[in-house]
Design a protein around this motif. Structure first.
Motif, PDB file in Angstrom:
ATOM      1  N   MET A 130      -5.058   5.085   0.267  1.00 31.09           N
ATOM      2  CA  MET A 130      -5.669   3.930   0.505  1.00 31.09           C
ATOM      3  C   MET A 130      -7.258   4.228   0.658  1.00 31.09           C
ATOM      4  SD  MET A 130      -3.271   1.483   2.592  1.00 31.09           S
ATOM      5  CE  MET A 130      -4.584   0.525   3.303  1.00 31.09           C
ATOM      6  N   ARG A 131      -7.391   5.282   1.433  1.00 25.95           N
ATOM      7  CA  ARG A 131      -9.054   5.494   1.888  1.00 25.95           C
ATOM      8  C   ARG A 131      -9.568   6.098   0.705  1.00 25.95           C
ATOM      9  NH1 ARG A 131      -6.735   7.396   7.518  1.00 25.95           N
ATOM     10  NH2 ARG A 131      -6.831   5.644   8.590  1.00 25.95           N
ATOM     11  N   ASP A 132      -8.790   6.798  -0.079  1.00 24.95           N
ATOM     12  CA  ASP A 132      -9.330   7.733  -1.289  1.00 24.95           C
ATOM     13  C   ASP A 132      -9.400   7.014  -2.584  1.00 24.95           C
ATOM     14  OD1 ASP A 132      -9.598   9.887   0.505  1.00 24.95           O
ATOM     15  OD2 ASP A 132      -7.958  10.882  -0.377  1.00 24.95           O
ATOM     16  N   ALA A 133      -8.997   5.505  -2.301  1.00 24.72           N
ATOM     17  CA  ALA A 133      -8.814   4.742  -3.605  1.00 24.72           C
ATOM     18  C   ALA A 133      -7.768   5.274  -4.628  1.00 24.72           C
ATOM     19  CB  ALA A 133     -10.392   4.320  -4.288  1.00 24.72           C
ATOM     20  N   CYS A 134      -6.755   5.885  -4.301  1.00 32.37           N
ATOM     21  CA  CYS A 134      -5.923   6.617  -5.377  1.00 32.37           C
ATOM     22  C   CYS A 134      -4.657   6.090  -5.077  1.00 32.37           C
ATOM     23  CB  CYS A 134      -6.064   8.283  -5.533  1.00 32.37           C
ATOM     24  SG  CYS A 134      -5.664   8.786  -3.771  1.00 32.37           S
ATOM     25  N   ARG A 135      -3.715   6.520  -5.992  1.00 29.83           N
ATOM     26  CA  ARG A 135      -2.305   6.086  -6.054  1.00 29.83           C
ATOM     27  C   ARG A 135      -1.532   7.015  -4.909  1.00 29.83           C
ATOM     28  NH1 ARG A 135       1.282   2.934  -9.114  1.00 29.83           N
ATOM     29  NH2 ARG A 135       3.316   3.755  -9.306  1.00 29.83           N
ATOM     30  N   GLY A 165       0.674  -1.270   0.016  1.00 28.00           N
ATOM     31  CA  GLY A 165       0.066   0.012   0.114  1.00 28.00           C
ATOM     32  C   GLY A 165       0.914   1.282   0.066  1.00 28.00           C
ATOM     33  N   VAL A 166       1.964   1.262  -0.344  1.00 29.16           N
ATOM     34  CA  VAL A 166       2.902   2.387  -0.507  1.00 29.16           C
ATOM     35  C   VAL A 166       2.126   3.120  -1.568  1.00 29.16           C
ATOM     36  CG1 VAL A 166       5.214   3.297  -1.154  1.00 29.16           C
ATOM     37  CG2 VAL A 166       5.056   1.163   0.510  1.00 29.16           C
ATOM     38  N   HIS A 167       1.674   2.562  -2.543  1.00 32.00           N
ATOM     39  CA  HIS A 167       0.587   3.031  -3.481  1.00 32.00           C
ATOM     40  C   HIS A 167      -0.569   2.697  -3.246  1.00 32.00           C
ATOM     41  CE1 HIS A 167       4.414   3.126  -6.347  1.00 32.00           C
ATOM     42  NE2 HIS A 167       4.161   4.402  -5.810  1.00 32.00           N
ATOM     43  N   GLY A 168      -1.474   3.720  -2.896  1.00 36.48           N
ATOM     44  CA  GLY A 168      -2.935   3.415  -2.023  1.00 36.48           C
ATOM     45  C   GLY A 168      -3.766   2.509  -2.921  1.00 36.48           C
ATOM     46  N   ASP A 169      -3.612   2.596  -4.292  1.00 36.99           N
ATOM     47  CA  ASP A 169      -4.589   1.754  -5.136  1.00 36.99           C
ATOM     48  C   ASP A 169      -3.978   0.510  -5.605  1.00 36.99           C
ATOM     49  OD1 ASP A 169      -2.319   2.457  -6.837  1.00 36.99           O
ATOM     50  OD2 ASP A 169      -3.716   3.267  -8.599  1.00 36.99           O
ATOM     51  N   GLU A 170      -2.863  -0.025  -4.773  1.00 38.48           N
ATOM     52  CA  GLU A 170      -2.507  -1.384  -5.197  1.00 38.48           C
ATOM     53  C   GLU A 170      -2.786  -2.229  -4.187  1.00 38.48           C
ATOM     54  OE1 GLU A 170       1.756  -0.901  -5.827  1.00 38.48           O
ATOM     55  OE2 GLU A 170       1.402   0.385  -7.624  1.00 38.48           O
ATOM     56  N   THR A 171      -4.228  -2.720  -4.046  1.00 38.26           N
ATOM     57  CA  THR A 171      -4.746  -3.441  -3.026  1.00 38.26           C
ATOM     58  C   THR A 171      -4.501  -4.802  -2.768  1.00 38.26           C
ATOM     59  OG1 THR A 171      -6.769  -3.844  -4.530  1.00 38.26           O
ATOM     60  CG2 THR A 171      -6.556  -1.714  -3.451  1.00 38.26           C
ATOM     61  N   ALA A 172      -4.272  -5.807  -3.767  1.00 37.13           N
ATOM     62  CA  ALA A 172      -4.000  -7.062  -3.532  1.00 37.13           C
ATOM     63  C   ALA A 172      -3.221  -7.327  -2.565  1.00 37.13           C
ATOM     64  CB  ALA A 172      -3.778  -7.801  -4.672  1.00 37.13           C
ATOM     65  N   PRO A 173      -1.865  -6.822  -2.439  1.00 36.25           N
ATOM     66  CA  PRO A 173      -0.948  -7.306  -1.297  1.00 36.25           C
ATOM     67  C   PRO A 173      -1.360  -6.687   0.226  1.00 36.25           C
ATOM     68  CG  PRO A 173       0.397  -6.209  -3.487  1.00 36.25           C
ATOM     69  CD  PRO A 173      -1.364  -6.116  -3.609  1.00 36.25           C
ATOM     70  N   ILE A 174      -2.034  -5.578  -0.083  1.00 37.05           N
ATOM     71  CA  ILE A 174      -2.564  -5.102   1.194  1.00 37.05           C
ATOM     72  C   ILE A 174      -3.744  -6.055   1.928  1.00 37.05           C
ATOM     73  CG2 ILE A 174      -4.107  -3.254   2.320  1.00 37.05           C
ATOM     74  CD1 ILE A 174      -3.315  -1.350  -0.116  1.00 37.05           C
ATOM     75  N   GLU A 175      -4.474  -6.473   0.897  1.00 37.41           N
ATOM     76  CA  GLU A 175      -5.523  -7.489   1.546  1.00 37.41           C
ATOM     77  C   GLU A 175      -4.778  -8.972   1.963  1.00 37.41           C
ATOM     78  OE1 GLU A 175      -8.216  -8.382  -1.950  1.00 37.41           O
ATOM     79  OE2 GLU A 175      -9.264  -6.482  -1.589  1.00 37.41           O
ATOM     80  N   LEU A 176      -3.529  -9.315   1.319  1.00 38.20           N
ATOM     81  CA  LEU A 176      -2.632 -10.527   1.773  1.00 38.20           C
ATOM     82  C   LEU A 176      -2.165 -10.050   3.147  1.00 38.20           C
ATOM     83  CD1 LEU A 176      -0.779 -11.521  -1.697  1.00 38.20           C
ATOM     84  CD2 LEU A 176      -2.841 -12.635  -0.693  1.00 38.20           C
ATOM     85  N   LEU A 177      -1.850  -9.003   3.361  1.00 33.24           N
ATOM     86  CA  LEU A 177      -1.212  -8.881   4.647  1.00 33.24           C
ATOM     87  C   LEU A 177      -1.970  -8.706   5.797  1.00 33.24           C
ATOM     88  CD1 LEU A 177       1.854  -5.789   4.229  1.00 33.24           C
ATOM     89  CD2 LEU A 177       2.092  -8.406   4.375  1.00 33.24           C
ATOM     90  N   SER A 178      -3.256  -8.005   5.563  1.00 36.52           N
ATOM     91  CA  SER A 178      -4.431  -8.272   6.571  1.00 36.52           C
ATOM     92  C   SER A 178      -4.769  -9.586   6.919  1.00 36.52           C
ATOM     93  CB  SER A 178      -5.534  -7.419   5.939  1.00 36.52           C
ATOM     94  OG  SER A 178      -6.605  -7.374   6.887  1.00 36.52           O
ATOM     95  N   TYR A 179      -4.931 -10.392   5.721  1.00 36.07           N
ATOM     96  CA  TYR A 179      -5.108 -11.745   6.159  1.00 36.07           C
ATOM     97  C   TYR A 179      -3.860 -12.581   7.061  1.00 36.07           C
ATOM     98  CZ  TYR A 179      -9.047 -11.610   2.834  1.00 36.07           C
ATOM     99  OH  TYR A 179     -10.319 -11.238   2.083  1.00 36.07           O
ATOM    100  N   LEU A 180      -2.656 -12.258   6.496  1.00 35.97           N
ATOM    101  CA  LEU A 180      -1.753 -12.762   7.266  1.00 35.97           C
ATOM    102  C   LEU A 180      -1.593 -12.534   8.793  1.00 35.97           C
ATOM    103  CD1 LEU A 180       1.220 -14.001   7.188  1.00 35.97           C
ATOM    104  CD2 LEU A 180       2.231 -11.847   6.619  1.00 35.97           C
ATOM    105  N   VAL A 181      -1.833 -11.121   9.188  1.00 44.20           N
ATOM    106  CA  VAL A 181      -1.894 -10.834  10.481  1.00 44.20           C
ATOM    107  C   VAL A 181      -3.007 -11.569  11.381  1.00 44.20           C
ATOM    108  CG1 VAL A 181      -2.903  -8.941  12.062  1.00 44.20           C
ATOM    109  CG2 VAL A 181      -1.216  -8.349   9.978  1.00 44.20           C
TER     110      VAL A 181
END
Length: 356
Positions: A109-114, A69-85
């Motif tokens: 991420m909250r604004d659904a933008c990069r 999520g260093v880029h806010g619109d790149e969501t799949a890895p963010i979801e993976l980390l949340s499941y990992l936690v």
């Protein structure tokens, strides 16, 4: 002893760290740390920053920073980390090392933008000080501090510090999953290449100069074995096919559990390792007159033959000077002064033979 109220609050945070973070939730001062039913100790450090540690640690325990999520619109890895936690917290995933989970540009991420003002992944290694009015500048400084504090007490043994920064790409690629390794002046690591192979990474781009990405910062300032992963396509939250990211997810879980390539054992077959490409030049946008002479949808790692004119900007021309050069991250819409493309050549044989 942890109260039932504290366990309930931590449960909701750890069960869905992404939802908790997107909601802007913050724990009360007395509830910023606790112990999971699995025995893992956790500490909420900042918005989108969570530290997890096993119940017992040995000398030389590995420390891993896993970011997305260093880029806010790149969501799949963010979801993976949340499941990992979630899985670490409930004991479904093993944790034998120190782990710092970072969700990078939370506001984007909250604004659904990069990003809002500036690409966060160009503001590390102190570059945020050059744009003090940027919305991203304070976050870059905060993420630098988080990494520095995490690694300051980490083992200094070789291979004990890792940073996996996960992204998804804007455009298609000749290699759907590839990695970028920062330049540090040190030889590249065989253990990292083995891990990338396990993560089903097809190609590795090797930087030859220092940069301002998060993985460059942790490699240079913190001594981490660091990589940036490009794992697929940008999609909105909830629209990702996470099975396409299974290789990286499994490899990260193995790294945290201390098994397989995470142990740094050298494999026998270089054929299992990713192909290597070394950066030989950069196309820079100098003015608004800049023209990138490639198709708008040209895939990353597209090859071009000697003599091809790829970019023009006033008197400036970029002409392919080798028999074959490949372009990565072509983008004519960046601000003047920024990178509009990287040029790479394949160096697999030389690279694999020089790993340590």
């Amino acid at each position: 002893m942890t109260s039932s109220a504290e366990r309930g609050m931590s449960g909701s945070m750890l069960d869905d760290f992404l939802a908790y973070t997107l909601a802007g939730s913050r724990p009360e001062a007395h509830a910023m740390k606790g112990t999971c039913v699995s025995g893992v100790r956790w500490s909420w450090l900042d918005d989108g920053v969570l530290q997890l540690e096993p119940a017992t640690q040995e000398e030389g325990t590995r420390s891993v920073l896993a970011s997305a999520g260093v880029h806010g619109d790149e969501t799949a890895p963010i979801e993976l980390l949340s499941y990992l936690v979630r899985d670490i917290a409930n004991g479904a995933a093993a944790l034998t090392c120190r782990l710092l989970v970072i969700l990078g540009n939370v506001d984007a991420m909250r604004d659904a933008c990069r990003y809002r003002d500036d690409d966060l992944n160009r503001l590390f290694s102190g570059r945020h000080a050059q744009v003090p009015d940027s919305h991203e500048a304070p976050r870059a400084a905060a993420l630098e501090r988080a990494a520095t504090q995490f690694f300051d007490i980490a083992s200094a043994e070789r291979g004990a510090r890792w940073h996996i920064d996960m992204h998804t790409a804007i455009r298609a690629s000749a290699f759907e999953r590839f990695a970028l390794l920062p330049h540090t002046g040190r030889p590249f690591s065989h253990a990292m290449f083995e891990w990338l192979g396990e993560a089903r990474i097809s190609a590795v781009l090797l930087h030859t100069t220092k940069g301002n990405t998060y993985s460059h910062f942790t490699a240079q300032a913190c001594g981490a074995e660091a990589c940036t992963l490009e794992l697929g396509k940008v999609r909105p939250f909830g629209q990702n096919d996470l099975t396409r990211f299974a290789g990286a997810d499994e490899a990260l879980r193995h790294l945290l559990a201390g098994i397989n390539a995470a142990n740094g054992a050298k494999g026998d077959a270089n054929a299992a390792l990713p192909r290597a490409f070394t950066v030989i030049d950069q196309i820079t946008k100098r003015s608004e007159a800049f023209e990138l002479r490639v198709a708008a949808d040209v895939p990353n790692f597209t090859p071009f033959v000697k003599g091809t004119v790829l970019a023009c900007d006033g008197d400036y021309r970029y002409v392919v000077s080798r028999d074959e050069e490949r372009i990565v991250f072509p983008n004519a819409t960046v601000k003047p002064g920024l990178r509009a493309g990287l040029m790479v050549v394949e160096t697999t044989q030389d690279t694999l033979s020089s790993l340590v």
